[in-house]
Motif scaffolding. Structure first.
Motif, mmCIF file in Angstrom:
data_model
loop_
_atom_site.group_PDB
_atom_site.id
_atom_site.type_symbol
_atom_site.label_atom_id
_atom_site.label_comp_id
_atom_site.label_asym_id
_atom_site.label_seq_id
_atom_site.Cartn_x
_atom_site.Cartn_y
_atom_site.Cartn_z
ATOM 1 N N MET A 136 0.850 -1.198 0.000
ATOM 2 C CA MET A 136 0.000 0.000 0.000
ATOM 3 C C MET A 136 0.887 1.251 0.000
ATOM 4 O O MET A 136 1.849 1.345 0.754
ATOM 5 C CB MET A 136 -0.903 0.004 1.235
ATOM 6 N N SER A 137 0.604 2.223 -0.899
ATOM 7 C CA SER A 137 1.430 3.420 -0.986
ATOM 8 C C SER A 137 1.137 4.361 0.177
ATOM 9 O O SER A 137 0.050 4.378 0.737
ATOM 10 C CB SER A 137 1.176 4.140 -2.319
ATOM 11 N N ARG A 138 2.132 5.171 0.513
ATOM 12 C CA ARG A 138 1.991 6.125 1.613
ATOM 13 C C ARG A 138 1.213 7.349 1.145
ATOM 14 O O ARG A 138 1.207 7.685 -0.035
ATOM 15 C CB ARG A 138 3.375 6.556 2.083
ATOM 16 N N PRO A 139 0.557 8.056 2.054
ATOM 17 C CA PRO A 139 -0.116 9.293 1.680
ATOM 18 C C PRO A 139 0.872 10.302 1.118
ATOM 19 O O PRO A 139 2.045 10.341 1.499
ATOM 20 C CB PRO A 139 -0.716 9.793 3.008
ATOM 21 N N VAL A 140 0.383 11.156 0.195
ATOM 22 C CA VAL A 140 1.264 12.127 -0.438
ATOM 23 C C VAL A 140 1.966 12.996 0.595
ATOM 24 O O VAL A 140 3.156 13.291 0.489
ATOM 25 C CB VAL A 140 0.449 12.999 -1.432
ATOM 26 N N GLN A 141 1.235 13.433 1.629
ATOM 27 C CA GLN A 141 1.828 14.362 2.589
ATOM 28 C C GLN A 141 2.965 13.726 3.391
ATOM 29 O O GLN A 141 3.746 14.437 4.025
ATOM 30 C CB GLN A 141 0.759 14.906 3.553
ATOM 31 N N ASP A 142 3.073 12.396 3.381
ATOM 32 C CA ASP A 142 4.151 11.729 4.102
ATOM 33 C C ASP A 142 5.406 11.550 3.242
ATOM 34 O O ASP A 142 6.415 11.056 3.725
ATOM 35 C CB ASP A 142 3.692 10.357 4.598
ATOM 36 N N LEU A 143 5.336 11.922 1.975
ATOM 37 C CA LEU A 143 6.460 11.735 1.081
ATOM 38 C C LEU A 143 7.080 13.092 0.740
ATOM 39 O O LEU A 143 6.476 13.886 0.025
ATOM 40 C CB LEU A 143 6.014 11.047 -0.216
ATOM 41 N N PRO A 144 8.256 13.389 1.254
ATOM 42 C CA PRO A 144 8.902 14.643 0.861
ATOM 43 C C PRO A 144 9.436 14.549 -0.560
ATOM 44 O O PRO A 144 9.564 13.449 -1.114
ATOM 45 C CB PRO A 144 10.053 14.754 1.865
ATOM 46 N N HIS B 180 17.838 13.663 -6.216
ATOM 47 C CA HIS B 180 18.890 12.763 -6.671
ATOM 48 C C HIS B 180 19.951 13.599 -7.359
ATOM 49 O O HIS B 180 19.645 14.370 -8.273
ATOM 50 C CB HIS B 180 18.337 11.720 -7.642
ATOM 51 N N ALA B 181 21.186 13.486 -6.921
ATOM 52 C CA ALA B 181 22.292 14.278 -7.460
ATOM 53 C C ALA B 181 23.222 13.344 -8.229
ATOM 54 O O ALA B 181 24.025 12.624 -7.628
ATOM 55 C CB ALA B 181 23.043 14.994 -6.350
ATOM 56 N N GLN B 182 23.129 13.339 -9.551
ATOM 57 C CA GLN B 182 24.035 12.526 -10.356
ATOM 58 C C GLN B 182 25.444 13.101 -10.263
ATOM 59 O O GLN B 182 25.644 14.312 -10.391
ATOM 60 C CB GLN B 182 23.566 12.503 -11.810
ATOM 61 N N PHE B 183 26.407 12.219 -10.039
ATOM 62 C CA PHE B 183 27.809 12.612 -9.860
ATOM 63 C C PHE B 183 27.967 13.632 -8.734
ATOM 64 O O PHE B 183 28.972 14.341 -8.660
ATOM 65 C CB PHE B 183 28.393 13.155 -11.172
ATOM 66 N N GLY B 184 26.977 13.701 -7.871
ATOM 67 C CA GLY B 184 27.022 14.603 -6.737
ATOM 68 C C GLY B 184 26.681 16.046 -7.041
ATOM 69 O O GLY B 184 26.617 16.871 -6.128
ATOM 70 N N VAL B 185 26.411 16.396 -8.330
ATOM 71 C CA VAL B 185 26.252 17.814 -8.680
ATOM 72 C C VAL B 185 25.062 18.123 -9.586
ATOM 73 O O VAL B 185 24.689 19.292 -9.723
ATOM 74 C CB VAL B 185 27.533 18.366 -9.346
ATOM 75 N N ILE B 186 24.451 17.140 -10.234
ATOM 76 C CA ILE B 186 23.362 17.399 -11.182
ATOM 77 C C ILE B 186 22.065 16.938 -10.548
ATOM 78 O O ILE B 186 21.793 15.738 -10.441
ATOM 79 C CB ILE B 186 23.594 16.671 -12.522
ATOM 80 N N ASN B 187 21.242 17.886 -10.125
ATOM 81 C CA ASN B 187 20.055 17.560 -9.344
ATOM 82 C C ASN B 187 18.827 17.310 -10.202
ATOM 83 O O ASN B 187 18.571 18.019 -11.178
ATOM 84 C CB ASN B 187 19.712 18.710 -8.386
ATOM 85 N N SER B 188 18.057 16.309 -9.786
ATOM 86 C CA SER B 188 16.694 16.088 -10.248
ATOM 87 C C SER B 188 15.853 15.846 -9.005
ATOM 88 O O SER B 188 16.359 15.371 -7.976
ATOM 89 C CB SER B 188 16.603 14.888 -11.187
ATOM 90 N N TYR B 189 14.567 16.163 -9.103
ATOM 91 C CA TYR B 189 13.686 16.065 -7.938
ATOM 92 C C TYR B 189 12.408 15.316 -8.306
ATOM 93 O O TYR B 189 11.748 15.661 -9.295
ATOM 94 C CB TYR B 189 13.315 17.460 -7.419
ATOM 95 N N LEU B 190 12.074 14.307 -7.517
ATOM 96 C CA LEU B 190 10.805 13.610 -7.651
ATOM 97 C C LEU B 190 9.824 14.204 -6.651
ATOM 98 O O LEU B 190 10.031 14.139 -5.438
ATOM 99 C CB LEU B 190 10.983 12.108 -7.395
ATOM 100 N N VAL B 191 8.767 14.802 -7.174
ATOM 101 C CA VAL B 191 7.771 15.480 -6.351
ATOM 102 C C VAL B 191 6.516 14.621 -6.294
ATOM 103 O O VAL B 191 5.923 14.318 -7.332
ATOM 104 C CB VAL B 191 7.434 16.867 -6.932
ATOM 105 N N PRO B 192 6.075 14.188 -5.098
ATOM 106 C CA PRO B 192 4.904 13.323 -5.006
ATOM 107 C C PRO B 192 3.615 14.094 -5.256
ATOM 108 O O PRO B 192 3.424 15.206 -4.779
ATOM 109 C CB PRO B 192 4.965 12.797 -3.566
ATOM 110 N N GLU B 193 2.728 13.485 -6.022
ATOM 111 C CA GLU B 193 1.387 13.998 -6.284
ATOM 112 C C GLU B 193 0.387 12.875 -6.040
ATOM 113 O O GLU B 193 0.768 11.716 -5.852
ATOM 114 C CB GLU B 193 1.273 14.506 -7.726
ATOM 115 N N ALA B 194 -0.874 13.200 -6.050
ATOM 116 C CA ALA B 194 -1.906 12.187 -5.795
ATOM 117 C C ALA B 194 -1.876 11.074 -6.834
ATOM 118 O O ALA B 194 -2.230 9.922 -6.537
ATOM 119 C CB ALA B 194 -3.280 12.850 -5.754
#
Length: 246
Positions: free
Chosen positions: A1-9, A13-27
């Protein structure tokens, strides 16, 4: 069972420590902000498998190669994926060889799930930022750079020069950074560097430094340009003549 959206910050993810991507939870799953370079799709797939959520859309702050490198691989892994990009950057994405066709061209004032779209041209013609009013996170792309410390991308630092050398319009970048000071951000999530909590004082100092326009030392510019050319930055952007020097 998946967690509620509000519980997921948001998940950075920083590729090679410097290139950022962000996974943003939605409903309905995740929104990915920026697609990094090749290989990011493996990390995204691992998160999807771990959380039981899927990737619904990928939105680009801009279309420089280190932010779009996994778009086609992500589209292959998630066939229903929506690819979203700023209207001013769509042609540039195609020129960089991305095959995926944007499902929608974004402009300031648009909404993507919980994200509000902000126009921040300068680093690229159609550069965007995204603001999540749920937690106050401002995803600023490369208008601000957080390596080694926070600065506007128009300010060169030889330790990490690529975002600055890749900035297409220095003055517009500074104006966009100034406009972001009006966003009630509780967190600043840049394209490069760590996420900052309560970032407005640091953002204001960075903008004021950029507006003061202290010229970099010529040796710093030459070093930055050499690093950039070796990294594939176009020659017209690696031209150090765009910066005044001390």
């Amino acid at each position: 069972m998946s967690r509620p959206v509000q519980d997921l910050p948001p998940l950075r993810h920083a590729q090679f420590g410097v290139i950022n991507s962000y996974l943003v939870p939605e409903a309905d799953g995740f929104t990915l902000i920026d697609a990094g370079v090749s290989g990011l799709e493996r990390h995204v797939q691992a998160v999807v498998n771990r959380t039981g959520r899927t990737l619904r859309r990928v939105v680009m702050t801009h279309t420089h190669p280190d932010h779009i490198g996994s778009v086609d691989a992500l589209k292959e892994a998630f066939p229903d994926l929506e690819v979203l990009v700023g209207a001013g950057d769509a042609e540039q994405m195609a020129r960089h060889g991305v095959r995926a066709t944007p499902a929608r061209l974004l402009r300031g004032g648009d909404s993507i799930g919980s994200l509000r779209v902000l126009d921040t041209p300068g680093h690229s013609p159609g550069h965007l930022a995204f603001f999540d009013e749920r937690d106050g996170t401002l995803y600023a792309g490369d208008t601000f750079v957080g390596i080694p410390s926070l600065r506007v991308a128009s300010v060169v630092n030889a330790l990490f020069p690529l975002p600055s050398i890749g900035t297409e319009d220095l003055a517009r970048t500074v104006r966009s950074a100034r406009e972001l000071l009006d966003v009630p951000a509780r967190f600043l999530a840049p394209g490069h560097g760590r996420v900052l909590r309560e970032p407005l004082p640091a953002m204001r100092r960075a903008v004021e430094r950029a507006e003061n326009n202290t010229p970099p030392h010529p040796l710093m510019l030459r070093l930055a340009a050499a690093i950039s050319r070796r990294s594939g930055i176009p020659a017209e952007l690696a031209d150090v003549g765009r910066w005044p020097t001390k």
